[in-house]
Design an enzyme around this catalytic site. Structure first.
Site, short mmCIF file in Angstrom:
data_model
loop_
_atom_site.label_atom_id
_atom_site.label_comp_id
_atom_site.label_asym_id
_atom_site.label_seq_id
_atom_site.Cartn_x
_atom_site.Cartn_y
_atom_site.Cartn_z
N HIS A 157 8.53 -14.58 -1.62
CA HIS A 157 8.86 -14.35 -0.21
C HIS A 157 7.62 -14.64 0.62
CE1 HIS A 157 7.53 -10.57 -2.07
NE2 HIS A 157 6.98 -10.24 -0.91
N ARG A 182 15.15 -9.19 7.92
CA ARG A 182 14.10 -8.32 8.47
C ARG A 182 13.55 -7.39 7.40
NH1 ARG A 182 13.72 -9.80 13.58
NH2 ARG A 182 15.61 -10.73 14.42
N ASP A 183 12.22 -7.23 7.41
CA ASP A 183 11.57 -6.33 6.46
C ASP A 183 12.01 -4.90 6.77
OD1 ASP A 183 8.78 -6.61 4.56
OD2 ASP A 183 9.39 -4.61 5.21
N ILE A 184 12.27 -4.14 5.71
CA ILE A 184 12.76 -2.77 5.86
C ILE A 184 11.68 -1.84 6.40
CG2 ILE A 184 12.22 -1.86 3.55
CD1 ILE A 184 15.14 -0.83 3.48
N ASN A 222 2.21 -12.87 -0.78
CA ASN A 222 1.46 -12.15 -1.80
C ASN A 222 1.94 -12.58 -3.18
OD1 ASN A 222 0.11 -10.55 0.18
ND2 ASN A 222 1.95 -9.31 0.37
N GLU A 225 4.70 -6.65 -4.34
CA GLU A 225 5.57 -5.54 -4.78
C GLU A 225 6.89 -6.05 -5.35
OE1 GLU A 225 6.09 -2.88 -1.51
OE2 GLU A 225 3.92 -2.56 -1.29
N VAL A 226 7.42 -7.07 -4.75
CA VAL A 226 8.73 -7.58 -5.17
C VAL A 226 8.54 -8.94 -5.82
CG1 VAL A 226 11.06 -8.21 -4.43
CG2 VAL A 226 9.84 -6.35 -3.25
N HIS A 239 6.08 -13.49 4.38
CA HIS A 239 6.21 -12.57 5.51
C HIS A 239 5.90 -13.35 6.78
CE1 HIS A 239 5.70 -8.75 3.01
NE2 HIS A 239 5.21 -9.66 2.18
P1 AMP Z 1 5.18 -7.73 -1.03
O1 AMP Z 1 4.15 -6.64 -1.12
O2 AMP Z 1 4.61 -9.00 -0.47
O3 AMP Z 1 5.90 -7.93 -2.34
O4 AMP Z 1 6.21 -7.25 0.05
C1 AMP Z 1 7.48 -6.76 -0.23
C2 AMP Z 1 8.11 -6.41 1.10
O5 AMP Z 1 9.50 -6.17 0.87
C3 AMP Z 1 7.55 -5.16 1.78
O6 AMP Z 1 7.06 -5.52 3.06
C4 AMP Z 1 8.76 -4.22 1.86
O7 AMP Z 1 8.78 -3.46 3.04
C5 AMP Z 1 9.92 -5.19 1.79
N1 AMP Z 1 11.17 -4.66 1.28
C6 AMP Z 1 11.37 -3.91 0.17
N2 AMP Z 1 12.66 -3.63 0.02
C7 AMP Z 1 13.32 -4.21 1.05
C8 AMP Z 1 14.68 -4.27 1.46
N3 AMP Z 1 15.66 -3.68 0.78
N4 AMP Z 1 14.98 -4.96 2.60
C9 AMP Z 1 14.01 -5.55 3.30
N5 AMP Z 1 12.70 -5.54 2.97
C10 AMP Z 1 12.36 -4.86 1.86
#
Ligand code: AMP
Length: 122
Positions: A106, A34-36, A93, A101-102, A108
């Protein structure tokens, strides 16, 4: 294109068990959790266990077994969460313009409410 993978990214740390997560599904090559910061009542991320930066990197470099596992994991999460009836959205993304961001691939899975237009103004 050569993708440089940063093994200190937060999803790499989740895969190593260094950071907790709310797991939805674990398979041989994939993890769903689950997304945080959920953007919808259901907001689940599905990642491959392998070190892939984005979808393009994965499509080029992953094994067939990893790709099959990953695609099936996305579908299984949708079924497990009962999303077929009301629908859902899949987003991945990539890079700067994609506002990723990460830097670990991944998707969503978003569901549970009307999600509105696909894109908002930047
Ligand atoms: P993106 O902008 O597509 O890279 O999305 C990264 C997603 O990772 C965002 O929706 C964040 O809320 C989610 N996220 C970041 N850290 C965590 C975590 N520790 N556990 C779950 N989701 C996370």
């Amino acid at each position: 294109m050569a993708y440089a993978y940063d093994d200190q990214n937060i999803f790499a740390r989740i895969l190593r068990g260094e950071i907790p997560n709310k797991t939805v599904l674990e398979t041989e090559h994939s993890l769903a959790f689950r997304d945080i910061a959920p953007q919808a009542p259901t907001h689940i991320l599905v990642i491959p266990r392998g070190a892939y930066v984005c979808f393009d990197h994965f499509a080029h470099a992953a094994t067939d077994a990893e790709i099959v596992d990953y695609v099936r994991a996305v579908g299984e999460v949708c079924r497990m969460e009962g999303l077929e009836a009301d629908g859902w959205r899949l987003i991945s993304n990539a890079g700067t313009n994609g506002v990723q961001e990460v830097p670990h691939l991944h998707v969503h899975i978003l569901a549970g409410r009307r999600l509105g237009r696909m894109l908002q103004p930047a």
